[in-house]
Scaffold this active site. Structure first.
Site, PDB file in Angstrom:
ATOM      1  NE  ARG A   1      -3.290  -8.557  17.990  1.00 53.45           N
ATOM      2  CZ  ARG A   1      -2.678  -9.159  18.992  1.00 53.45           C
ATOM      3  NH1 ARG A   1      -2.910  -8.763  20.231  1.00 53.45           N
ATOM      4  NH2 ARG A   1      -1.840 -10.149  18.767  1.00 53.45           N
TER       5      ARG A   1
ATOM      6  CE  LYS B   1      -2.042 -20.949   5.936  1.00 51.97           C
ATOM      7  NZ  LYS B   1      -1.685 -19.611   6.090  1.00 51.97           N
TER       8      LYS B   1
ATOM      9  CE1 TYR C   1      -0.759  -4.518  -2.375  1.00 51.09           C
ATOM     10  CE2 TYR C   1      -3.087  -4.041  -2.051  1.00 51.09           C
ATOM     11  CZ  TYR C   1      -1.825  -4.247  -1.534  1.00 51.09           C
ATOM     12  OH  TYR C   1      -1.623  -4.185  -0.182  1.00 51.09           O
TER      13      TYR C   1
ATOM     14  NE  ARG D   1      -2.084  -1.398   3.565  1.00 50.03           N
ATOM     15  CZ  ARG D   1      -2.508  -1.320   4.820  1.00 50.03           C
ATOM     16  NH1 ARG D   1      -3.723  -0.857   5.080  1.00 50.03           N
ATOM     17  NH2 ARG D   1      -1.728  -1.700   5.816  1.00 50.03           N
TER      18      ARG D   1
ATOM     19  CG  HIS E   1      -7.399 -13.580   1.195  1.00 48.59           C
ATOM     20  ND1 HIS E   1      -7.262 -14.697   2.000  1.00 48.59           N
ATOM     21  CD2 HIS E   1      -6.377 -12.754   1.540  1.00 48.59           C
ATOM     22  CE1 HIS E   1      -6.219 -14.546   2.789  1.00 48.59           C
ATOM     23  NE2 HIS E   1      -5.676 -13.373   2.533  1.00 48.59           N
TER      24      HIS E   1
END
Length: 319
Positions: free
Chosen positions: A164, A96, A57, A36, A78
């Site tokens: 978090r 994952k 990206y 980023r 994802h």
């Protein structure tokens, strides 16, 4: 194609481990990393001797020199990141859980098929030598018929902070997707069947995401007792128990060894003595598939990822 050139999407902890392990991958190189922030990407590139660093990206997706992209972004991103990479014609190895639910997983698999693009979930545990040895013992009939599987994975995530990443609702926080995917995956690996029923015991963090889970999955001729937690350190072992013996796998998610027992006697022990974390094995498997011009993975197939997502949806439905 003589060499697979990779791009890395993310500059986080797992992406650093993946890049550090890449020195053990044959027939491939890392061509670029994207983050980023450009400064973070440049620092990552310098640390791992990667020739190109991109801010954002899109440059990674559009780079014609890149064949495959490793995605190490937060769970909730994802789907979109993998979708963009697949539509750009890149092979994808995505951390994952591949997606945050079964619906997204199904849609992503269809996008891969529609674009004739390679997609694999980065369930690195499946590629570890100790796990392969345990599978071979089972296939050879050493433990007889599997009757029980016991596995858990938990580490305390303190102090609690709703912002978090592990707890953040907007990033699909909670211990099931973060750590529980490993017990789900190990049960599927050895049984290759859906449970007939699942009973779940759950505890929630103050913001409502799960931070401690235990579940019993009942199969036709076997029971799996599984768990995950942000509240405490669990044993993190897996036991594959048959009617003639059992296999114990310490720290199964990153396994370096396994042992075969008959009653109380350890009959055989395997230790892999690897010099890496073990992420190189999954990267090598993808590289080998691509060099052989395969458009779908030889291991951790679409069926596997759909099973992980399906089982986690069933667990989630109970809390």
């Amino acid at each position: 194609m003589k060499k697979i050139r990779w791009g890395i999407l993310s500059t986080g902890r797992i992406a650093n481990q993946f890049a550090a392990d890449f020195c053990a991958v044959r027939g491939a190189s890392v061509h670029a990393v994207a983050g980023r922030q450009l400064a973070a990407a440049e620092q990552f590139a310098h640390r791992h001797q990667i020739p190109n660093a991109y801010q954002g990206y899109e440059a990674l997706f559009s780079d014609p020199n890149i064949h495959a992209i490793y995605i190490g972004s937060p769970h909730s991103l994802h789907f979109e990141h993998a979708k963009r990479a697949l539509e750009a014609g890149k092979a994808v190895l995505c951390e994952k859980p591949l997606t945050i639910n079964f619906d997204e997983c199904s849609r992503l698999q269809k996008i891969a098929a529609d674009n004739n693009a390679y997609l694999m979930e980065a369930m690195w545990t499946y590629f570890l030598p100790a796990i392969k040895k345990a599978l071979a013992w089972v296939a050879d009939g050493r433990i007889g018929k599997i009757k029980h599987i016991k596995a858990d994975f938990g580490y305390p995530q303190r102090p609690y902070d709703a912002s978090r990443r592990e707890y953040d609702k907007s990033l699909a926080g909670g211990c099931l997707l973060e750590m529980g995917v490993y017990p789900v995956a190990i049960a599927w690996l050895f049984l290759r069947q859906d449970p007939e029923s699942i009973q779940v015991s759950s505890r929630l963090a103050p913001n409502g995401v799960e931070d401690d889970l235990s579940w019993i999955a009942k199969y036709r001729d076997c029971t799996a007792t599984l768990g995950t937690s942000f509240r405490c350190k669990l044993q993190n072992w897996a036991y594959i128990i048959g009617d003639e013996g059992y296999i114990a796998i310490p720290d199964f998610w990153r396994a370096r060894e396994c042992s075969f027992y008959v009653l109380d006697e350890r009959v055989e022990r395997f230790i892999d003595n690897r010099q890496t974390q073990g992420l190189c094995f999954e990267a090598q498997a993808v590289t080998d598939d691509l060099l052989q011009k395969k458009t779908s993975p030889s291991q951790v197939t679409a069926e596997d990822s759909l099973a992980f997502a399906r089982h986690m949806d069933w667990i989630r439905a109970q809390f």
